[in-house]
Each structure stands twice: as C-alpha cells, then as structure tokens.
Scaffold this motif. Sequence first.
Motif, PDB file in Angstrom:
ATOM      1  N   GLU A 109     -21.791 -19.916   4.230  1.00 51.77           N
ATOM      2  CA  GLU A 109     -21.491 -19.403   5.715  1.00 51.77           C
ATOM      3  C   GLU A 109     -21.031 -17.857   5.864  1.00 51.77           C
ATOM      4  N   ARG A 112     -23.903 -15.903   5.890  1.00 55.98           N
ATOM      5  CA  ARG A 112     -24.402 -16.027   7.260  1.00 55.98           C
ATOM      6  C   ARG A 112     -23.719 -15.090   8.346  1.00 55.98           C
ATOM      7  N   ASN A 115     -24.792 -11.472   7.311  1.00 54.71           N
ATOM      8  CA  ASN A 115     -26.364 -11.263   7.695  1.00 54.71           C
ATOM      9  C   ASN A 115     -26.577 -11.092   9.434  1.00 54.71           C
ATOM     10  N   ASP A 116     -25.517 -11.749  10.006  1.00 50.80           N
ATOM     11  CA  ASP A 116     -25.731 -11.561  11.511  1.00 50.80           C
ATOM     12  C   ASP A 116     -25.437 -10.133  12.047  1.00 50.80           C
ATOM     13  N   PRO A 121     -31.484  -9.412   5.963  1.00 48.80           N
ATOM     14  CA  PRO A 121     -30.449 -10.081   5.471  1.00 48.80           C
ATOM     15  C   PRO A 121     -30.241 -10.045   4.026  1.00 48.80           C
TER      16      PRO A 121
END
Length: 227
Positions: A109, A112, A115-116, A121
């Motif tokens: 998580e 993630r 990567n936002d 990514p």
Amino acid sequence: MADDGSEGGDLDAFEWECESCGRTQPKHNPPCSRCGGMSFEKVPVEYDAASSDSGFSRRQYLTYGGAIAGVLALGGYAVFREGETPSVSNVPGNADAAQGIEFAPAEDEIRRQMNDERDTPLSHDDGADDAATYYARYVVKNDRSPSRDDLSAFVDGDLGGTQFTYSADDSPLERAGSATDLGRAVGYDLVTLPGDHAFLSPSVSRCGIDLHEYPDGRLLVAVMVVG
C-alpha cells in the motif's frame, strides 16, 4: 465549493483539505482516505502546524525527538556482486508483523501511495526489497546505518533511498485497524515529508520497502529505489 484543481491559483505551496474531516493530502484525489469525503479545499501548506495523523508537524519530523527523518545519500553506481550479499541476524523487535498487522501488504500500500505521486509507477524489485530489509534490520540492531557498499551488493543499478522513524507514541500502528490503514498512514507521511524524495525522481523505476518495529514500539520505515 472545493477547487477542482484545474487552475493553479495564487498559492506558492498548497495542499488539499477534506471539508468533512480536515485531513490534508498533496493531490486533489478524492475520496478522502480517512472519511471517504469527496469535497476538498485548496489550502496553503502550513509547515509549523500539525499536518498529518501522526500528531506532529512536518518540521517536527526533522528537528524533534517525536520522529527523525533522513535521506540516504547513496549516489554513485552500484555494482552487483552475486553471492556476496551481506546479512544480519538476531535482530530485536518485529520484522514481519506487529499488533496483529502484517507488514507485507502494508508495504504494498505504501508503494501505491508513492505511485500516486509519480507519472510512471515504481515496480517492486526483489534486490531493492532485500536492501531495504537489510538496512532496517542493521539499523535496529546496530543503531547506525550500514555501508553503501553493503547496500549496493543487493542491486544492479543506481541506488538511493529514504528512511524515517516514528516514536512509539506517534507510531501509526497505534491507530491502524488493518494493513491497508497502516500503509496509507505511512505512505501519506512519506510523500508529504519535506525534503529530497528519491522515490519521486523520474530516473528511478524500481523500489523496495521495509517496515520494522523496535522492541520499544518505534517504527522504522526504509525505502530503497533503483534506477
């Protein structure tokens, strides 16, 4: 009405505040990860004010004992030496889980969340992951960082990283109800922490992440990235 982010406005540095619960985040990216709210307002960054669920300000990350932040200066080409990766054993604390929460899905998580903030990514990398694990365990056991040569042995590219430690009182483990909650809390603090974020560089493409809880309840976060 909340700004939709289509205009730059006149704020030199800003973030987005949920109009329902007040949580801030760096991007206009509803829903709110805390309350699920969909309406956000653009607000100036207040570096002296508490700006995350950690309970202390961004400046306190850098200057006070609540949490100590740092950037690993690991520049230079990393030479891979197959079969010669170092290891550390008998490390105190919790390496895989704590308070009923598994670290591996929390680390996913966190990636993630990073990567936002990127155009392309970061992918998981076993070597970078091993480097992050070695770094965290070495620091927990020896109270100092390992050498660049030791870390470079795990990867086949340019290596960089970021690490910080939560105090026991401010550890997100105290508030997280799941691995996803833990990953979101750490990821939020990671991307909003002031300073040089190696994981945002367009020159890196792979990453490894490791969480390790000290015996006294502190939580170390180590992120390694490879170009």
